[in-house]
Enzyme design. Structure first.
Site, short mmCIF file in Angstrom:
data_model
loop_
_atom_site.label_atom_id
_atom_site.label_comp_id
_atom_site.label_asym_id
_atom_site.label_seq_id
_atom_site.Cartn_x
_atom_site.Cartn_y
_atom_site.Cartn_z
N GLY A 82 0.50 -1.31 -0.21
CA GLY A 82 -0.01 0.34 0.38
C GLY A 82 0.81 1.17 0.48
N GLY A 102 0.58 4.76 -0.76
CA GLY A 102 -0.31 5.79 -1.01
C GLY A 102 0.71 6.72 -0.40
N GLY A 139 2.42 5.29 2.61
CA GLY A 139 3.32 4.70 2.51
C GLY A 139 4.98 4.39 1.35
N LYS A 189 -5.05 7.23 19.03
CA LYS A 189 -4.95 7.71 17.40
C LYS A 189 -6.14 7.54 16.84
CE LYS A 189 -3.27 8.47 13.46
NZ LYS A 189 -1.87 7.85 12.88
N SER A 196 -5.78 12.20 5.64
CA SER A 196 -5.69 11.06 4.86
C SER A 196 -7.34 10.46 3.92
CB SER A 196 -5.61 10.09 5.51
OG SER A 196 -6.11 9.10 5.99
#
Length: 312
Positions: free
Chosen positions: A7, A9, A12, A187, A260
């Site tokens: 991944g 993105g 990543g 988080k 995100s």
């Protein structure tokens, strides 16, 4: 170390770049053909704290994965709803001693991972690094961050500490945690406020924080997360978590960042991970008979916005 970023993105790509620059043998695996093609042709481009850099890192589509070389470590950065498919796709890269580190947003991913990987090889964590996807093959990396991680298997503390050491040697500021589920819920409270609210309101975190209702909304959402977490043996310090969430409002640090989920939905017209953040709290609330009206509504509003925008 032979590391696969599953991944690639925004986040990543950040980890891929930093681990590659740290001397590791890194390969990216990502399902966005335009992104993969751009990295192959031009390298992975990044504005790295104001410096324009290009890293030439091997990259492949999940359909191109072969088992010629096994990975020492696979770091999972795919979207939550794509996790099971990615694990199936990278299965040829997994050897008996391959470690899996999950750093996805959201709650409960270990339930999926353990269907594919022995428990002693599973490590979970979270990260406070930020990153932005500018376009295919290009990311923006700014600010500082950290990583916390822990082993799920028994007697794997030394292995977890070694993984933290590998990440830290590449500047990722990783440390071992003996209570990672607390950190994951903490988080998740950031994601369960900043991600969905910025996406719904079409603002960055500082702009949301400047609104009059912001504090009350954050407190209410954090209380819902905390009530569910308590039923799972995680006792959140609500005042501390609220302060932690509201530290994101500071425009001098990360306040001008668009989270995100905003990048996925508003910028790139992609489906979101809401079902694994607020939606997970909503489902768990029903299971434990705890009312979670704000998480219920925020989940529904994000799905409405996905429908309105025709997200895919």
């Amino acid at each position: 170390m032979k590391i696969i970023i599953a991944g690639a993105g925004a986040m990543g790509s950040r980890f891929g770049i930093m681990l590659h620059r740290g001397g590791n043998d890194v390969t990216l695996v990502d399902g966005w053909p335009a992104h993969v093609d751009a990295i192959r042709q031009n390298g992975l481009k990044a504005n790295f704290n104001g410096e324009d850099i290009t890293e030439h890192i091997p990259v492949m589509l999940p359909s191109e994965v072969k088992g010629d070389t096994k990975a020492d470590l696979i770091i999972l950065f795919t979207k939550s709803m794509q996790l099971a498919k990615m694990l199936q796709d990278v299965k040829p890269l997994i050897a008996e001693n391959t470690k899996i580190l999950c750093l996805l947003n959201g709650i409960g991913h270990e339930d999926t991972i353990e269907k594919y990987i022995p428990m002693e090889n599973i490590f979970i964590g979270n990260t406070m690094w930020t990153a932005g996807l500018v376009g295919p093959g290009e990311v923006k990396l700014f600010g500082n961050g950290s990583v916390e991680l822990q082993n799920l298997g028994q007697n794997q503390e030394d292995a977890a500490k070694n993984l933290a050491k590998v990440l830290s040697e590449s500047g990722l500021n990783a440390k071992y945690s003996d209570n990672i589920h607390y950190s994951i819920y903490r988080k998740a409270c950031v994601n369960g406020t900043m991600n969905c609210l910025c996406s719904i309101l079409d603002v960055n975190m500082a702009e949301f924080g400047a609104t009059k209702p912001a504090h009350d909304i954050v407190v209410t959402v954090v209380n819902e997360f905390a009530a569910v977490a308590k039923h799972e043996g995680v006792d959140l310090d609500i005042d501390e978590v609220v302060a932690h969430v509201e530290s994101c409002f500071d425009p001098e640090t990360i306040g001008k960042h668009y989270p995100s989920m905003y990048q996925d939905l508003i910028k790139n017209n992609r489906l979101t991970e809401i079902d694994y953040i607020n939606g997970a709290v909503s489902r768990k609330g029903k299971k434990y008979q705890i009312p979670t009206p704000y998480c219920d509504l925020l989940t529904q509003l994000i799905h409405c916005k996905e429908d309105i925008l025709g997200a895919k």
